[in-house]
Design a protein around this motif. Structure first.
Motif, PDB file in Angstrom:
ATOM      1  N   UNK A  42       1.006  -1.132  -0.020  1.00  0.00           N
ATOM      2  CA  UNK A  42       0.076   0.053   0.117  1.00  0.00           C
ATOM      3  C   UNK A  42       0.936   1.251   0.093  1.00  0.00           C
ATOM      4  N   UNK A  43       0.492   2.153  -0.938  1.00  0.00           N
ATOM      5  CA  UNK A  43       1.321   3.682  -0.994  1.00  0.00           C
ATOM      6  C   UNK A  43       0.335   4.490  -1.460  1.00  0.00           C
ATOM      7  N   UNK A  44       0.699   5.756  -1.274  1.00  0.00           N
ATOM      8  CA  UNK A  44      -0.097   6.989  -1.486  1.00  0.00           C
ATOM      9  C   UNK A  44       1.018   8.142  -1.564  1.00  0.00           C
ATOM     10  N   UNK A  45       0.591   9.244  -2.048  1.00  0.00           N
ATOM     11  CA  UNK A  45       1.329  10.581  -1.831  1.00  0.00           C
ATOM     12  C   UNK A  45       0.464  11.875  -1.814  1.00  0.00           C
ATOM     13  N   UNK A  46       0.878  12.777  -1.325  1.00  0.00           N
ATOM     14  CA  UNK A  46       0.321  13.848  -1.022  1.00  0.00           C
ATOM     15  C   UNK A  46       0.653  15.069  -1.954  1.00  0.00           C
ATOM     16  N   UNK A  47      -0.253  16.191  -2.107  1.00  0.00           N
ATOM     17  CA  UNK A  47       0.056  17.147  -3.181  1.00  0.00           C
ATOM     18  C   UNK A  47       1.387  17.858  -2.922  1.00  0.00           C
ATOM     19  N   UNK A  48       2.026  18.527  -4.098  1.00  0.00           N
ATOM     20  CA  UNK A  48       3.044  19.096  -4.182  1.00  0.00           C
ATOM     21  C   UNK A  48       2.966  20.593  -3.564  1.00  0.00           C
ATOM     22  N   UNK A  49       3.340  20.877  -2.529  1.00  0.00           N
ATOM     23  CA  UNK A  49       3.333  22.292  -1.970  1.00  0.00           C
ATOM     24  C   UNK A  49       4.713  23.211  -2.182  1.00  0.00           C
ATOM     25  N   UNK A  50       5.632  22.672  -2.990  1.00  0.00           N
ATOM     26  CA  UNK A  50       6.870  23.445  -3.260  1.00  0.00           C
ATOM     27  C   UNK A  50       6.722  24.292  -4.602  1.00  0.00           C
TER      28      UNK A  50
END
Length: 262
Positions: free
Chosen positions: A190-198
């Motif tokens: 199981x894996x995921x990722x958050x939005x790009x805030x850079x």
């Protein structure tokens, strides 16, 4: 081919479902890949509209990248000598665009028997907690396929917006990469990722690899012979790209995308 991964890294993959970071190409080579991608985008528009599902067949430099000896060697350490590429695509997050990836397993809709798949995720830019690095729940590859809910959320980079609900994220680990480094993860983890805030893009290229012994449970399909021999014959073989932007390969790539998006 000589062993690329250490015994410790191989054991970590078996236990945790992923191994990272691994140096694949130099930072300068990764920057060169980014320039080629962005030149293609400037000419044709957004990469994700065309370079999807079988991008390694459409641009010759991506095919050569997927066959890098160190990367192929690491895959052989995990999966054996005879390997097929099932799919490949870019994972791009623009600055502050709000796009994310929900908790999921890569094998969910691929129809593989057995579900033995490894995803290579190669960073072409720095991959940090701020710009939406991958997060992994270690060991979850040992629990089999989970139920996924299809949300069709347009902000979700997954085609169906699929997600696994009710997870305890306390043990999640961030997969941080420098340009030219990669991670390898099991198709069941199981894996995921958050939005790009850079303030810069986050760019990765991923391809999914399986042993030639794996069967398709969705009828006769195509895959690309990456290395070794196919003694099983479960899959038709993709044509190896000889030139960039072959129209026939583009048509197949778009048809494959439509199939998996459902």
């Amino acid at each position: 081919m000589a062993q690329v991964l250490s015994d410790r890294e191989i054991a970590a993959f078996a236990e945790q479902g992923y191994v990272s970071p691994l140096r694949a190409i130099t930072a300068a080579e990764a920057a060169g890949c980014r320039r080629q991608l962005e030149a293609y985008e400037a000419e044709t528009g957004a990469a994700e509209k065309t370079l999807h599902m079988k991008a390694h067949l459409y641009l010759r430099w991506l095919w050569e990248l997927s066959r890098h000896p160190r990367i192929v060697g690491a895959l052989r350490d995990l999966l054996g000598p005879d390997l097929l590429v099932l799919a490949s695509r870019f994972w791009i997050k623009e600055p502050h665009d709000g796009r994310y990836v929900s908790w999921h397993q890569d094998v969910t809709y691929f129809g593989l028997d057995p579900q033995r798949l490894v995803t290579v995720w190669l960073a072409l830019t720095p991959v940090t907690a701020t710009n939406g690095c991958m997060r992994v729940l270690p060991g979850t590859h040992r629990d089999g396929v989970r139920e996924h809910v299809q949300t069709r959320d347009p902000a979700n980079l997954l085609a169906r917006g699929q997600r696994v609900e009710g997870l305890d994220e306390a043990s999640a680990r961030e997969v941080l990469l420098e340009p030219g480094e990669l991670s390898l993860h099991d198709g069941l983890v199981l894996h995921s990722s958050e939005p790009n805030e850079s303030s810069d893009r986050r760019i990765g290229f991923a391809w999914m690899v399986m042993p030639t012994s794996v069967r398709s449970s969705q009828g006769r399909r195509r895959a690309t012979l990456l290395c070794g021999d196919d003694r099983h014959g479960h899959w038709e073989h993709d044509r190896i790209p000889e030139v960039d932007r072959d129209p026939a390969l583009l048509a197949e790539m778009l048809a494959t995308r439509k199939k998996y998006e459902g």
